[in-house]
Enzyme design. Structure first.
Site, PDB file in Angstrom:
ATOM      1  N   TRP A  27      20.735  67.919  46.952  1.00  0.00           N
ATOM      2  CA  TRP A  27      20.477  67.648  45.535  1.00  0.00           C
ATOM      3  C   TRP A  27      19.109  67.033  45.303  1.00  0.00           C
ATOM      4  O   TRP A  27      18.732  66.779  44.178  1.00  0.00           O
ATOM      5  CB  TRP A  27      21.570  66.736  44.959  1.00  0.00           C
ATOM      6  CG  TRP A  27      21.928  65.595  45.846  1.00  0.00           C
ATOM      7  CD1 TRP A  27      21.356  64.373  45.848  1.00  0.00           C
ATOM      8  CD2 TRP A  27      22.941  65.584  46.857  1.00  0.00           C
ATOM      9  NE1 TRP A  27      21.941  63.584  46.811  1.00  0.00           N
ATOM     10  CE2 TRP A  27      22.928  64.297  47.432  1.00  0.00           C
ATOM     11  CE3 TRP A  27      23.863  66.538  47.317  1.00  0.00           C
ATOM     12  CZ2 TRP A  27      23.801  63.939  48.471  1.00  0.00           C
ATOM     13  CZ3 TRP A  27      24.721  66.173  48.333  1.00  0.00           C
ATOM     14  CH2 TRP A  27      24.686  64.880  48.898  1.00  0.00           C
ATOM     15  N   GLU A  40      26.019  63.603  41.498  1.00  0.00           N
ATOM     16  CA  GLU A  40      26.366  62.215  41.185  1.00  0.00           C
ATOM     17  C   GLU A  40      27.877  62.029  41.036  1.00  0.00           C
ATOM     18  O   GLU A  40      28.427  61.012  41.457  1.00  0.00           O
ATOM     19  CB  GLU A  40      25.645  61.754  39.915  1.00  0.00           C
ATOM     20  CG  GLU A  40      24.146  61.573  40.074  1.00  0.00           C
ATOM     21  CD  GLU A  40      23.775  60.549  41.142  1.00  0.00           C
ATOM     22  OE1 GLU A  40      24.627  59.727  41.519  1.00  0.00           O
ATOM     23  OE2 GLU A  40      22.616  60.581  41.600  1.00  0.00           O
ATOM     24  N   GLN A  45      32.149  57.105  44.992  1.00  0.00           N
ATOM     25  CA  GLN A  45      33.091  56.590  45.996  1.00  0.00           C
ATOM     26  C   GLN A  45      33.309  57.575  47.146  1.00  0.00           C
ATOM     27  O   GLN A  45      34.376  57.589  47.754  1.00  0.00           O
ATOM     28  CB  GLN A  45      34.436  56.251  45.338  1.00  0.00           C
ATOM     29  CG  GLN A  45      34.338  55.133  44.328  1.00  0.00           C
ATOM     30  CD  GLN A  45      33.986  53.825  44.979  1.00  0.00           C
ATOM     31  OE1 GLN A  45      34.801  53.235  45.656  1.00  0.00           O
ATOM     32  NE2 GLN A  45      32.765  53.372  44.783  1.00  0.00           N
ATOM     33  N   THR A  46      32.312  58.401  47.392  1.00  0.00           N
ATOM     34  CA  THR A  46      32.475  59.436  48.412  1.00  0.00           C
ATOM     35  C   THR A  46      31.184  59.547  49.214  1.00  0.00           C
ATOM     36  O   THR A  46      30.096  59.544  48.642  1.00  0.00           O
ATOM     37  CB  THR A  46      32.809  60.789  47.752  1.00  0.00           C
ATOM     38  OG1 THR A  46      33.872  60.600  46.815  1.00  0.00           O
ATOM     39  CG2 THR A  46      33.223  61.814  48.781  1.00  0.00           C
ATOM     40  N   GLY A  84      39.214  64.355  46.828  1.00  0.00           N
ATOM     41  CA  GLY A  84      39.831  63.144  46.304  1.00  0.00           C
ATOM     42  C   GLY A  84      39.394  62.793  44.894  1.00  0.00           C
ATOM     43  O   GLY A  84      38.482  63.415  44.334  1.00  0.00           O
ATOM     44  N   TYR A  85      40.044  61.800  44.317  1.00  0.00           N
ATOM     45  CA  TYR A  85      39.783  61.378  42.934  1.00  0.00           C
ATOM     46  C   TYR A  85      39.639  62.592  42.032  1.00  0.00           C
ATOM     47  O   TYR A  85      38.580  62.867  41.473  1.00  0.00           O
ATOM     48  CB  TYR A  85      38.541  60.492  42.866  1.00  0.00           C
ATOM     49  CG  TYR A  85      38.771  59.102  43.410  1.00  0.00           C
ATOM     50  CD1 TYR A  85      39.968  58.442  43.186  1.00  0.00           C
ATOM     51  CD2 TYR A  85      37.794  58.451  44.128  1.00  0.00           C
ATOM     52  CE1 TYR A  85      40.189  57.165  43.669  1.00  0.00           C
ATOM     53  CE2 TYR A  85      37.993  57.170  44.624  1.00  0.00           C
ATOM     54  CZ  TYR A  85      39.200  56.544  44.395  1.00  0.00           C
ATOM     55  OH  TYR A  85      39.403  55.276  44.880  1.00  0.00           O
ATOM     56  N   TYR A 123      26.807  53.931  35.502  1.00  0.00           N
ATOM     57  CA  TYR A 123      26.011  54.361  36.653  1.00  0.00           C
ATOM     58  C   TYR A 123      25.587  55.822  36.541  1.00  0.00           C
ATOM     59  O   TYR A 123      24.397  56.160  36.664  1.00  0.00           O
ATOM     60  CB  TYR A 123      26.771  54.171  37.982  1.00  0.00           C
ATOM     61  CG  TYR A 123      26.067  54.931  39.076  1.00  0.00           C
ATOM     62  CD1 TYR A 123      24.911  54.421  39.640  1.00  0.00           C
ATOM     63  CD2 TYR A 123      26.491  56.207  39.456  1.00  0.00           C
ATOM     64  CE1 TYR A 123      24.196  55.137  40.580  1.00  0.00           C
ATOM     65  CE2 TYR A 123      25.788  56.932  40.400  1.00  0.00           C
ATOM     66  CZ  TYR A 123      24.642  56.396  40.958  1.00  0.00           C
ATOM     67  OH  TYR A 123      23.929  57.120  41.853  1.00  0.00           O
ATOM     68  N   ASP A 141      24.820  51.388  41.682  1.00  0.00           N
ATOM     69  CA  ASP A 141      26.011  51.779  42.443  1.00  0.00           C
ATOM     70  C   ASP A 141      26.280  50.671  43.469  1.00  0.00           C
ATOM     71  O   ASP A 141      25.680  49.600  43.411  1.00  0.00           O
ATOM     72  CB  ASP A 141      25.781  53.132  43.131  1.00  0.00           C
ATOM     73  CG  ASP A 141      24.800  53.000  44.268  1.00  0.00           C
ATOM     74  OD1 ASP A 141      23.994  52.060  44.257  1.00  0.00           O
ATOM     75  OD2 ASP A 141      24.845  53.837  45.193  1.00  0.00           O
ATOM     76  N   CYS A 195      19.840  48.316  54.122  1.00  0.00           N
ATOM     77  CA  CYS A 195      20.535  47.123  53.617  1.00  0.00           C
ATOM     78  C   CYS A 195      22.038  47.398  53.574  1.00  0.00           C
ATOM     79  O   CYS A 195      22.677  47.337  52.535  1.00  0.00           O
ATOM     80  CB  CYS A 195      20.005  46.754  52.233  1.00  0.00           C
ATOM     81  SG  CYS A 195      20.432  45.080  51.695  1.00  0.00           S
ATOM     82  N   CYS A 202      17.299  44.447  58.786  1.00  0.00           N
ATOM     83  CA  CYS A 202      16.265  43.735  58.020  1.00  0.00           C
ATOM     84  C   CYS A 202      14.858  43.950  58.587  1.00  0.00           C
ATOM     85  O   CYS A 202      13.878  43.935  57.840  1.00  0.00           O
ATOM     86  CB  CYS A 202      16.585  42.254  57.942  1.00  0.00           C
ATOM     87  SG  CYS A 202      18.122  41.901  57.065  1.00  0.00           S
ATOM     88  N   CYS A 205      13.185  46.637  56.846  1.00  0.00           N
ATOM     89  CA  CYS A 205      13.189  46.592  55.380  1.00  0.00           C
ATOM     90  C   CYS A 205      11.784  46.342  54.826  1.00  0.00           C
ATOM     91  O   CYS A 205      11.104  45.405  55.238  1.00  0.00           O
ATOM     92  CB  CYS A 205      14.133  45.495  54.893  1.00  0.00           C
ATOM     93  SG  CYS A 205      14.221  45.399  53.102  1.00  0.00           S
TER      94      CYS A 205
END
Length: 371
Positions: A27, A40, A45-46, A84-85, A123, A141, A195, A202, A205
């Site tokens: 995407w 999106e 949650q996936t 799912g969902y 979101y 998110d 993160c 770290c 980062c």
DNA sequence: AAATCGGGGTA
DNA sequence: TACCCAGATTT
């Protein structure tokens, strides 16, 4: 305390890191708002790795909003099967129709209009607006929540209340820039790759010198782990009936609730023995069973429940399947949206010959013991 | 604010 | 086993 750097410097560090480290995901090869939307929603949650094959099949089959609006609902649910969902698929169908009817087939550009569409929350609206249209909208998110909580040292719960508000406020400040799509994706990608929840890297980062949690050594306590309700144990019995050697009785679940809109084996509450299953089937579904025998048992773990499932095999059923009931050929199962737990039940309880003929899409997990 | 909605990867 | 995943919606 870590020194608070001006927002422009923080943005520059984040976007530079993103430009150099972003993963090449399907995407991200397009700026088509429809494709961004599909990705999106699937990613809610996936995990990325789970979504990729679903995303590619989905876009190939329904490449535009119009195509999705014209799609057969069962085909779309079949394409979603295993992800799912399932409300997400139902919401996308409703939203596609609405976009064609009210917006000329193009997704709205503004967050205010996007959030009015089914399946769009704060979101997703912010993500589509910023990534597809360059709007200066925040998109928080789970990754962004965690990352910003650490950078700014936002203590306590950040999933709701003042903590959530603080995170969204910081996200809005950062997204108020010339490249909000990249900025938002930089935060998301940083949370996904560096993160991370347990052992953040770290040392890799780009903004560690600006991070409160890093300065204070509190990376693992910000944000605090979420306390989750204990799973409810549920016993249920699924009824497997095969007619004429090749047709299976399935029941479509109501659109709201568990497995909404999907086709499942008829389900009865409790772990029923053969006599109990026959009685309960008559009481609940109005049809009689005979020759009931136990076929298999399995367990399925959902977010809030642990399902202990007994599968019984029987003869009988309704003379004519009507309403939510339908006789479906083993070879046609791939055309219907079927939840993973039902697929697992079928794998466990069908005979080897039937199982060979049944077109059951691959799922990752198929552990079940014959009863 | 809390509950509900899938399924699987990971330590 | 426990936590979390590019959340949304209902109660």
């Amino acid at each position: 305390m870590a020194k608070r750097v001006p927002a422009p410097l923080l943005r520059r560090a984040l976007v530079a890191w993103y430009t150099a480290n972003r993963r090449d995901l399907p995407w991200r090869r397009t700026s088509d708002p429809y494709a961004v939307w599909v990705s999106e929603v699937m990613l809610q949650q996936t995990r990325v790795d789970t979504v990729i094959p679903y995303y590619e099949r989905f876009l190939e089959r329904w490449p535009t909003v119009e195509a999705l609006a014209d799609a057969d609902d069962d085909d779309v649910r079949a394409a979603w099967s295993g992800l799912g969902y399932y409300r997400r698929a139902n919401s996308m169908l409703a939203a596609a129709a609405q976009i064609v009817r009210d917006h000329g087939g193009a997704l709205p550009h503004d967050v205010d209009a996007l959030v009015k569409l089914p399946g769009f929350g704060r979101y997703t609206a912010g993500a589509v607006a910023s990534i597809a249209y360059g709007k200066r909208a925040p998109a928080v998110d789970g990754n962004v929540q965690r990352t910003l909580a650490r950078i700014f040292g936002i203590d306590g719960d950040v999933t709701s209340g003042p903590g959530s508000k603080a995170v969204w406020n910081q996200a809005a400040i950062l997204a108020n820039c010339d490249e909000p799509g990249d900025l938002n994706q930089a935060l998301i990608e940083l949370g996904a790759l560096v993160c991370t929840p347990r052992n953040p890297a770290c040392e890799q980062c780009p903004v560690r010198t600006d991070c409160v949690a890093y300065a204070e050594g509190r990376q693992t306590s910000i944000p605090p782990p979420r306390v989750r309700a204990k799973k409810k144990e549920v016993e249920l019995t699924m009824v497997l009936i095969v007619r004429h050697g090749d047709h299976l009785l399935l029941e479509r679940q109501p659109d709201d609730g568990l497995f909404g809109g999907l086709w499942c084996l008829p389900m009865l509450e409790g772990h029923l023995d053969p006599a109990g299953a026959a009685d309960e089937a008559l009481r609940r579904h109005g049809f009689e069973l005979d020759g009931v025998e136990e076929a298999a048992e399995l367990e399925a773990i959902l977010t809030h429940r642990r399902l202990r499932i007994r599968i019984v095999r029987a003869h009988g059923g309704p003379a004519r399947a009507s309403g939510a009931m339908k006789w479906i050929a083993l070879e046609a199962l791939e055309d219907y949206g079927i939840p993973t737990v039902t697929v697992r039940a079928l794998r466990a309880a069908l005979t080897p010959d039937e199982r060979a003929r049944a077109t059951l899409k691959d799922r990752r997990n198929a552990g079940a013991r014959p009863g």
